[in-house]
Each structure stands twice: as C-alpha cells, then as structure tokens.
Motif scaffolding. Sequence first.
Motif, PDB file in Angstrom:
ATOM      1  N   MET A 160      59.077  42.379  27.235  1.00  0.00           N
ATOM      2  CA  MET A 160      57.949  42.162  28.157  1.00  0.00           C
ATOM      3  C   MET A 160      56.634  42.418  27.407  1.00  0.00           C
ATOM      4  SD  MET A 160      57.581  43.805  31.949  1.00  0.00           S
ATOM      5  CE  MET A 160      56.207  44.896  31.701  1.00  0.00           C
ATOM      6  N   THR A 161      55.672  41.498  27.522  1.00  0.00           N
ATOM      7  CA  THR A 161      54.372  41.770  26.915  1.00  0.00           C
ATOM      8  C   THR A 161      53.615  42.753  27.799  1.00  0.00           C
ATOM      9  OG1 THR A 161      53.375  39.920  28.073  1.00  0.00           O
ATOM     10  CG2 THR A 161      54.218  39.491  25.860  1.00  0.00           C
ATOM     11  N   ARG A 162      52.788  43.528  27.163  1.00  0.00           N
ATOM     12  CA  ARG A 162      52.091  44.535  27.961  1.00  0.00           C
ATOM     13  C   ARG A 162      51.033  43.871  28.843  1.00  0.00           C
ATOM     14  NH1 ARG A 162      48.723  48.472  24.155  1.00  0.00           N
ATOM     15  NH2 ARG A 162      50.684  48.775  23.143  1.00  0.00           N
ATOM     16  N   PRO A 163      50.882  44.368  30.083  1.00  0.00           N
ATOM     17  CA  PRO A 163      49.870  43.782  30.958  1.00  0.00           C
ATOM     18  C   PRO A 163      48.464  44.133  30.471  1.00  0.00           C
ATOM     19  CG  PRO A 163      50.943  45.651  32.032  1.00  0.00           C
ATOM     20  CD  PRO A 163      51.650  45.444  30.726  1.00  0.00           C
ATOM     21  N   SER A 164      47.505  43.298  30.834  1.00  0.00           N
ATOM     22  CA  SER A 164      46.123  43.556  30.439  1.00  0.00           C
ATOM     23  C   SER A 164      45.225  43.522  31.668  1.00  0.00           C
ATOM     24  CB  SER A 164      45.673  42.534  29.398  1.00  0.00           C
ATOM     25  OG  SER A 164      45.893  41.220  29.855  1.00  0.00           O
ATOM     26  N   VAL A 165      44.275  44.440  31.676  1.00  0.00           N
ATOM     27  CA  VAL A 165      43.412  44.647  32.847  1.00  0.00           C
ATOM     28  C   VAL A 165      41.962  44.728  32.401  1.00  0.00           C
ATOM     29  CG1 VAL A 165      42.819  46.264  34.702  1.00  0.00           C
ATOM     30  CG2 VAL A 165      45.222  45.919  34.081  1.00  0.00           C
ATOM     31  N   LEU A 166      41.098  43.974  33.056  1.00  0.00           N
ATOM     32  CA  LEU A 166      39.658  44.051  32.806  1.00  0.00           C
ATOM     33  C   LEU A 166      38.951  44.454  34.095  1.00  0.00           C
ATOM     34  CD1 LEU A 166      37.245  43.452  30.830  1.00  0.00           C
ATOM     35  CD2 LEU A 166      37.146  41.185  31.897  1.00  0.00           C
ATOM     36  N   PHE A 167      38.173  45.534  34.038  1.00  0.00           N
ATOM     37  CA  PHE A 167      37.351  45.956  35.175  1.00  0.00           C
ATOM     38  C   PHE A 167      35.943  45.399  34.994  1.00  0.00           C
ATOM     39  CE2 PHE A 167      40.456  49.457  34.732  1.00  0.00           C
ATOM     40  CZ  PHE A 167      40.980  49.471  36.014  1.00  0.00           C
ATOM     41  N   VAL A 168      35.381  44.889  36.089  1.00  0.00           N
ATOM     42  CA  VAL A 168      34.044  44.297  35.983  1.00  0.00           C
ATOM     43  C   VAL A 168      33.123  44.824  37.083  1.00  0.00           C
ATOM     44  CG1 VAL A 168      32.705  42.162  35.925  1.00  0.00           C
ATOM     45  CG2 VAL A 168      35.016  42.187  34.962  1.00  0.00           C
ATOM     46  N   CYS A 169      31.977  45.378  36.664  1.00  0.00           N
ATOM     47  CA  CYS A 169      30.914  45.745  37.610  1.00  0.00           C
ATOM     48  C   CYS A 169      29.646  45.001  37.197  1.00  0.00           C
ATOM     49  CB  CYS A 169      30.733  47.267  37.653  1.00  0.00           C
ATOM     50  SG  CYS A 169      30.204  48.012  36.090  1.00  0.00           S
ATOM     51  N   LEU A 170      28.490  45.501  37.603  1.00  0.00           N
ATOM     52  CA  LEU A 170      27.242  44.799  37.299  1.00  0.00           C
ATOM     53  C   LEU A 170      26.752  45.102  35.881  1.00  0.00           C
ATOM     54  CD1 LEU A 170      24.795  43.110  38.217  1.00  0.00           C
ATOM     55  CD2 LEU A 170      23.851  45.179  39.255  1.00  0.00           C
ATOM     56  N   GLY A 171      26.614  46.386  35.559  1.00  0.00           N
ATOM     57  CA  GLY A 171      25.974  46.757  34.300  1.00  0.00           C
ATOM     58  C   GLY A 171      26.923  47.146  33.184  1.00  0.00           C
ATOM     59  N   ASN A 172      28.175  47.451  33.534  1.00  0.00           N
ATOM     60  CA  ASN A 172      29.188  47.975  32.589  1.00  0.00           C
ATOM     61  C   ASN A 172      28.738  49.294  31.950  1.00  0.00           C
ATOM     62  OD1 ASN A 172      30.884  46.874  29.534  1.00  0.00           O
ATOM     63  ND2 ASN A 172      31.735  47.994  31.241  1.00  0.00           N
ATOM     64  N   ILE A 173      27.955  50.070  32.711  1.00  0.00           N
ATOM     65  CA  ILE A 173      27.601  51.408  32.206  1.00  0.00           C
ATOM     66  C   ILE A 173      27.965  52.517  33.192  1.00  0.00           C
ATOM     67  CG2 ILE A 173      25.799  50.686  30.580  1.00  0.00           C
ATOM     68  CD1 ILE A 173      23.748  51.522  32.774  1.00  0.00           C
ATOM     69  N   CYS A 174      28.330  52.164  34.435  1.00  0.00           N
ATOM     70  CA  CYS A 174      28.668  53.213  35.414  1.00  0.00           C
ATOM     71  C   CYS A 174      30.113  53.068  35.905  1.00  0.00           C
ATOM     72  CB  CYS A 174      27.709  53.177  36.608  1.00  0.00           C
ATOM     73  SG  CYS A 174      25.971  53.422  36.153  1.00  0.00           S
ATOM     74  N   ARG A 175      30.345  52.129  36.830  1.00  0.00           N
ATOM     75  CA  ARG A 175      31.647  52.073  37.516  1.00  0.00           C
ATOM     76  C   ARG A 175      32.777  51.549  36.649  1.00  0.00           C
ATOM     77  NH1 ARG A 175      29.384  48.571  42.247  1.00  0.00           N
ATOM     78  NH2 ARG A 175      28.150  47.899  40.443  1.00  0.00           N
ATOM     79  N   SER A 176      32.564  50.407  35.976  1.00  0.00           N
ATOM     80  CA  SER A 176      33.712  49.843  35.237  1.00  0.00           C
ATOM     81  C   SER A 176      34.107  50.679  34.015  1.00  0.00           C
ATOM     82  CB  SER A 176      33.497  48.357  34.888  1.00  0.00           C
ATOM     83  OG  SER A 176      32.407  48.160  34.034  1.00  0.00           O
ATOM     84  N   PRO A 177      33.181  51.343  33.308  1.00  0.00           N
ATOM     85  CA  PRO A 177      33.666  52.245  32.245  1.00  0.00           C
ATOM     86  C   PRO A 177      34.438  53.438  32.803  1.00  0.00           C
ATOM     87  CG  PRO A 177      31.326  51.757  31.972  1.00  0.00           C
ATOM     88  CD  PRO A 177      31.715  51.217  33.291  1.00  0.00           C
ATOM     89  N   MET A 178      34.029  53.931  33.996  1.00  0.00           N
ATOM     90  CA  MET A 178      34.806  55.022  34.608  1.00  0.00           C
ATOM     91  C   MET A 178      36.202  54.516  34.974  1.00  0.00           C
ATOM     92  SD  MET A 178      32.245  57.391  36.896  1.00  0.00           S
ATOM     93  CE  MET A 178      31.602  56.139  37.980  1.00  0.00           C
ATOM     94  N   ALA A 179      36.288  53.291  35.503  1.00  0.00           N
ATOM     95  CA  ALA A 179      37.593  52.720  35.847  1.00  0.00           C
ATOM     96  C   ALA A 179      38.443  52.543  34.586  1.00  0.00           C
ATOM     97  CB  ALA A 179      37.404  51.379  36.564  1.00  0.00           C
ATOM     98  N   GLU A 180      37.794  52.084  33.507  1.00  0.00           N
ATOM     99  CA  GLU A 180      38.527  51.919  32.237  1.00  0.00           C
ATOM    100  C   GLU A 180      39.086  53.258  31.760  1.00  0.00           C
ATOM    101  OE1 GLU A 180      36.276  50.076  29.045  1.00  0.00           O
ATOM    102  OE2 GLU A 180      37.781  50.658  27.558  1.00  0.00           O
ATOM    103  N   GLY A 181      38.255  54.298  31.794  1.00  0.00           N
ATOM    104  CA  GLY A 181      38.703  55.623  31.355  1.00  0.00           C
ATOM    105  C   GLY A 181      39.819  56.159  32.233  1.00  0.00           C
ATOM    106  N   ALA A 182      39.674  55.960  33.550  1.00  0.00           N
ATOM    107  CA  ALA A 182      40.683  56.464  34.491  1.00  0.00           C
ATOM    108  C   ALA A 182      42.019  55.755  34.285  1.00  0.00           C
ATOM    109  CB  ALA A 182      40.196  56.263  35.933  1.00  0.00           C
ATOM    110  N   LEU A 183      41.992  54.428  34.076  1.00  0.00           N
ATOM    111  CA  LEU A 183      43.263  53.705  33.900  1.00  0.00           C
ATOM    112  C   LEU A 183      43.885  54.006  32.536  1.00  0.00           C
ATOM    113  CD1 LEU A 183      45.356  51.807  35.131  1.00  0.00           C
ATOM    114  CD2 LEU A 183      44.140  49.903  34.038  1.00  0.00           C
ATOM    115  N   ARG A 184      43.057  54.150  31.512  1.00  0.00           N
ATOM    116  CA  ARG A 184      43.615  54.529  30.194  1.00  0.00           C
ATOM    117  C   ARG A 184      44.378  55.846  30.310  1.00  0.00           C
ATOM    118  NH1 ARG A 184      42.088  51.604  25.908  1.00  0.00           N
ATOM    119  NH2 ARG A 184      40.220  50.314  26.101  1.00  0.00           N
ATOM    120  N   LYS A 185      43.775  56.830  31.001  1.00  0.00           N
ATOM    121  CA  LYS A 185      44.407  58.137  31.167  1.00  0.00           C
ATOM    122  C   LYS A 185      45.688  58.009  32.006  1.00  0.00           C
ATOM    123  CE  LYS A 185      44.155  62.838  31.521  1.00  0.00           C
ATOM    124  NZ  LYS A 185      45.065  63.158  32.589  1.00  0.00           N
TER     125      LYS A 185
END
Length: 154
Positions: A1-26
């Motif tokens: 199975m290939t690993r799934p890939s996920v992209l989070f998108v907000c407006l500025g990519n400095i508040c919400r989506s980087p937090m989502a990226e960090g939370a999902l990585r963890k």
Amino acid sequence: MTRPSVLFVCLGNICRSPMAEGALRKASHDAGIAIDVDSAGTGDWHIGRPPDPRAQLVAREHGIDIAGYRARQVTPHDFLRFDHILALDLQNLRDLKVIAPAREQSRLELLMDLVPGREGTAVADPYFGDEDDFRTAWNDVVRASAFLIERLAR
Ligand code: 4NP
C-alpha cells in the motif's frame, strides 16, 4: 500500500494549516502510521515565512516544533500530488474548488466535516485574535486529526 498523503489549506499558511500539519505529523507518528503531510495557503502574502509566533507557541505547549515550516501557496498541481486536501474553513473550500481540476474535486473536503457534530463548520481564523483563539484552533485540528488517522488506518 502506498502511504496516504494529506494537504491542509488555510488562507495564509501561517496559523491554522501549519498547526494542523504539526498535529497530524504527531498523531501519525504516535499511531505508527506513515502519512505524507504538508500545508499551504490560498493567499500569497506570507510565502516563505515561518508560522505565526502564537501558532508556534501553542504547538510547543503540546511538545510539537513547527518553527521550521515555511508558508507556500497552494497550486492546481497539489491536486495531483495529494490524496486528501482539507480546507480549514468554508472560504478556503470555495477558493480551492475554483483551482481544483474538475476530475480531482473528490479529493477536497472541509476539515471539520471529519468531526461528528462539527460538519459544515470552520476552524475559526485566529489571526486577528489572541493566544486563546489559537488554542481553540489547535483543539479543533487535533480532534480532526484523530478522526483522520482513524479513517486512514482502516
Ligand atoms: P491562517 O491565518 O489562514 O490560519 O494562516 C491568517 C493568516 C494571515 C492572514 C489572515 C489569516 N492575513 O490576513 O494576512
């Protein structure tokens, strides 16, 4: 199975989506599931910048270092690279629908649609708020990440 890939998108990519990226990585690390994770913004104002200091602070409160992330703008090509593109709010979702290639629209979802009882709602933009608004957004993205892990693990 290939690993799934996920992209989070907000407006500025400095508040919400980087937090989502960090939370999902963890969460993926803790669950022992390999997932490719990234984030981007619909806007171009903050390209190349690190996450907002308040987003870094709240992530750090949970032992997660997002200081090395750099903002970038989402592109139509992202719809070919990522299996799941998750919009943080309804305007992000509308903006993404405009640039999504017609046949790739199915990859696109509103993030909070993953959380029972929060369907159709936004991760509220904390940019003009205070640290507690960032903590509220953090709690939202952590909850959504848990449901996402559950789905991807099936
Ligand atoms: P984000 O927050 O979309 O969660 O990264 C914002 C960042 C910057 C701006 C608005 C929201 N801004 O207006 O520059």
